[in-house]
Enzyme design. Structure first.
Site, mmCIF file in Angstrom:
data_model
loop_
_atom_site.group_PDB
_atom_site.id
_atom_site.type_symbol
_atom_site.label_atom_id
_atom_site.label_comp_id
_atom_site.label_asym_id
_atom_site.label_seq_id
_atom_site.Cartn_x
_atom_site.Cartn_y
_atom_site.Cartn_z
ATOM 1 N N LYS A 82 0.925 -1.197 0.125
ATOM 2 C CA LYS A 82 -0.133 0.198 -0.030
ATOM 3 C C LYS A 82 0.888 1.167 -0.018
ATOM 4 O O LYS A 82 1.783 1.334 0.828
ATOM 5 C CB LYS A 82 -0.732 0.001 1.419
HETATM 6 C C1 E4P Z 1 -8.525 1.077 3.646
HETATM 7 O O1 E4P Z 1 -7.598 0.427 2.995
HETATM 8 C C2 E4P Z 1 -8.007 1.493 4.792
HETATM 9 O O2 E4P Z 1 -7.666 0.905 5.815
HETATM 10 C C3 E4P Z 1 -9.336 1.947 5.555
HETATM 11 O O3 E4P Z 1 -10.697 1.674 4.765
HETATM 12 C C4 E4P Z 1 -9.552 3.246 6.143
HETATM 13 O O4 E4P Z 1 -10.828 3.431 6.663
HETATM 14 P P1 E4P Z 1 -11.192 4.492 7.978
HETATM 15 O O5 E4P Z 1 -11.577 6.089 7.205
HETATM 16 O O6 E4P Z 1 -12.198 4.081 8.415
HETATM 17 O O7 E4P Z 1 -9.952 4.512 8.735
#
Ligand code: E4P
Length: 218
Positions: free
Chosen positions: A83
């Site tokens: 990522k």
């Molecule tokens: C995506 O890969 C992220 O880990 C995640 O969906 C972030 O979500 P949040 O806005 O609830 O922290």
């Protein structure tokens, strides 16, 4: 639509995996921090449990450092996806990693333009954050709808992971609008199974069947 779970919690991953609906996992530094464990160990354990892409995020700011972190993470298991945050340095890192055959998921996407750039740089996945857009009064679902349409019309290979999902209606709309993947928190997976008529129906069937049971059989 494929389902990933958005968590670094092993028990949550095992539970949803046991339902037969899990295609992969996304984590982020905040989710890993909640587990209070060694980062690489958590990713290694997850990658053994789920037979699908496991996103693990780099934390460096500069391209070279991101690439170095990514190369280390990629050695954990062949299903580990790197990522990368949506920055100019991130795009450069995606180009390099893509040439090396290391798969990437460009994260923290909040606009169509960011997603197109990431895809062009060679990202295997892009992660638009729906909930965080809703939080600032924007429309997260609209972004998913537009991305699904644009990626399809240009036949782009990059898959759209709808992220930052907050409730079941987000999941429903992701499927309707054509997201390739929804990465869903554990709590929302549980909510997705529920409907009041299902429970009322089970109770009624049980009640009605009482008389049949008194007649014998197994
Ligand atoms: C995506 O890969 C992220 O880990 C995640 O969906 C972030 O979500 P949040 O806005 O609830 O922290």
């Amino acid at each position: 639509m494929k389902f990933f779970i958005d968590t670094a919690n092993i028990e949550e991953i095992k539970e949803i995996n046991s339902w037969g609906v899990l295609d992969g996992v996304t984590t982020n530094p905040s989710l890993i921090a909640k587990e209070n464990r060694v980062f690489e160990e958590v990713i290694a354990e997850i990658s053994q449990i789920v037979d699908g892409p496991i996103s693990s995020e780099v934390t460096a700011d500069l391209c070279d450092e991101m690439v170095a972190q990514a190369e280390q993470l990629a050695t954990i298991n062949k299903n580990v996806i790197i990522k990368i945050p949506m920055t100019i340095e991130g795009l450069k890192a995606v180009k390099i990693l893509s040439a090396k055959g290391i798969k990437t998921n460009v994260t923290l996407i909040f606009s169509v333009n960011q997603a197109i750039l990431a895809a062009k740089a060679g990202a295997d996945y892009v992660s638009p954050f729906i909930g965080r857009l809703d939080d600032i009064g924007s429309d997260g679902m609209e972004l998913i709808k537009e991305l699904a349409q644009i990626f399809k019309s240009y036949d782009m290979k990059t898959e759209v992971i709808a992220a930052s999902i907050r409730h079941t209606e987000h999941v429903h709309k992701c499927a309707l609008y054509g997201a390739d993947i929804a990465t869903v928190p554990y709590k929302v997976f549980k909510q997705m199974t529920k409907h009041p008529l299902t429970y009322a129906g089970i109770e009624r069937f049980k009640r009605d069947f009482e008389g049949v049971k008194s007649k014998g059989g197994f």
